[in-house]
Design a protein around this motif. Structure first.
Motif, PDB file in Angstrom:
ATOM      1  N   HIS A 114       0.216   0.314 -14.694  1.00  0.00           N
ATOM      2  CA  HIS A 114      -0.298   0.075 -13.610  1.00  0.00           C
ATOM      3  C   HIS A 114      -1.043  -1.254 -13.796  1.00  0.00           C
ATOM      4  O   HIS A 114      -0.906  -2.492 -12.841  1.00  0.00           O
TER       5      HIS A 114
ATOM      6  N   GLU B 241       1.795  -3.652 -13.922  1.00  0.00           N
ATOM      7  CA  GLU B 241       2.470  -4.107 -12.510  1.00  0.00           C
ATOM      8  C   GLU B 241       1.056  -5.060 -11.763  1.00  0.00           C
ATOM      9  O   GLU B 241       1.516  -5.907 -11.632  1.00  0.00           O
TER      10      GLU B 241
ATOM     11  N   PHE C 181       3.090  -7.787  -9.901  1.00  0.00           N
ATOM     12  CA  PHE C 181       2.065  -8.109  -8.922  1.00  0.00           C
ATOM     13  C   PHE C 181       2.204  -9.741  -8.332  1.00  0.00           C
ATOM     14  O   PHE C 181       2.249 -10.155  -7.215  1.00  0.00           O
TER      15      PHE C 181
ATOM     16  N   HIS D 172      -1.358   2.879  -6.060  1.00  0.00           N
ATOM     17  CA  HIS D 172      -1.866   3.508  -7.360  1.00  0.00           C
ATOM     18  C   HIS D 172      -3.571   3.998  -6.950  1.00  0.00           C
ATOM     19  O   HIS D 172      -4.001   4.593  -7.899  1.00  0.00           O
TER      20      HIS D 172
ATOM     21  N   HIS E  40       7.175   6.542  -5.584  1.00  0.00           N
ATOM     22  CA  HIS E  40       6.388   5.059  -6.007  1.00  0.00           C
ATOM     23  C   HIS E  40       7.382   4.642  -6.875  1.00  0.00           C
ATOM     24  O   HIS E  40       7.912   3.772  -7.151  1.00  0.00           O
TER      25      HIS E  40
ATOM     26  N   GLU F 260       9.730   1.524  -6.298  1.00  0.00           N
ATOM     27  CA  GLU F 260       9.489  -0.171  -7.927  1.00  0.00           C
ATOM     28  C   GLU F 260      11.516   0.199  -8.428  1.00  0.00           C
ATOM     29  O   GLU F 260      11.934  -1.126  -8.050  1.00  0.00           O
TER      30      GLU F 260
HETATM   31 FE   LIG Z   1       3.720   1.032  -9.613  1.00  0.00          FE
END
Ligand SMILES: [Fe+2]
Ligand SMILES: [Fe+2]
Length: 180
Positions: free
Chosen positions: A56, A59, A64, A86, A122, A126
């Motif tokens: 995470h 990301e 992101f 998250h 999730h 993605e």
């Molecule tokens: Fe994620």
């Protein structure tokens, strides 16, 4: 597929593999309470380091932000939704930890199930939507740059020794729970 999204997809596969071990462990019923608590603590350790900090983190800190810079909306858009999930995932991990500290196995199992359900959906969003979009808007040069940032991030938050230990942990679980 770009280098950065390929790395994240590999991590999704590793997380889903651990979920299959968790499913098998749940179905086996052969573990006593002490073994279940031990596995629970090992699982939480894996999820905190590998799924949250490492994956995470890659990301949130790199992919992101690159997608936002490429014009993808955060608020009320797919990035905002992923960030929110998250946060929910962290709350489920915290609930698992509390349950384990209180040796409450049924609460632990419920939180683990909640976490799995959230993360399976999730990961699908993605892998099937966001990363497909990322491969469209981020060129090879950007993907390589992101991948290099991922490597630095991984070394910082996980490190080689812990990474190897987590892999060894998965192998131990496989022997214990998947070959039964
Ligand atoms: Fe994620
Ligand atoms: Fe992910």
């Amino acid at each position: 597929m770009g280098k950065a999204t390929a790395d994240l997809r590999n991590e999704h596969e590793a997380i889903l593999h651990v979920f299959r071990i968790l499913d098998a462990m749940r179905a086996s019923n052969s573990q006593d309470a002490e073994q279940q608590l031990r596995f629970g603590n090992e699982l939480v350790n894996f999820l905190k380091i590998f799924a949250d900090k490492c994956h995470h983190g890659k990301e949130e800190n790199y992919l992101f932000t690159a997608l936002e810079a490429a014009g993808l909306p955060n608020t009320n858009g797919p990035i905002g939704m992923m960030l929110h999930e998250h946060v929910l995932a962290r709350q489920h991990i915290a609930a698992m930890e509390t349950a384990l500290a209180e040796k409450d196995l049924s609460a632990f199992k419920q939180s683990a199930l909640d976490y799995q359900q959230l993360l399976r959906a999730h990961i699908a969003k993605e892998s099937d939507v966001l990363f497909v979009l990322a491969d469209r808007v981020l060129d090879d040069e950007k993907q390589t740059e992101l991948f290099e940032n991922f490597e630095t991030w991984e070394e910082k938050v996980v490190g080689h020794g812990v990474h190897a230990a987590l892999h060894a942990q998965i192998e131990t679980w496989e022997k214990e729970y998947l070959s039964a």
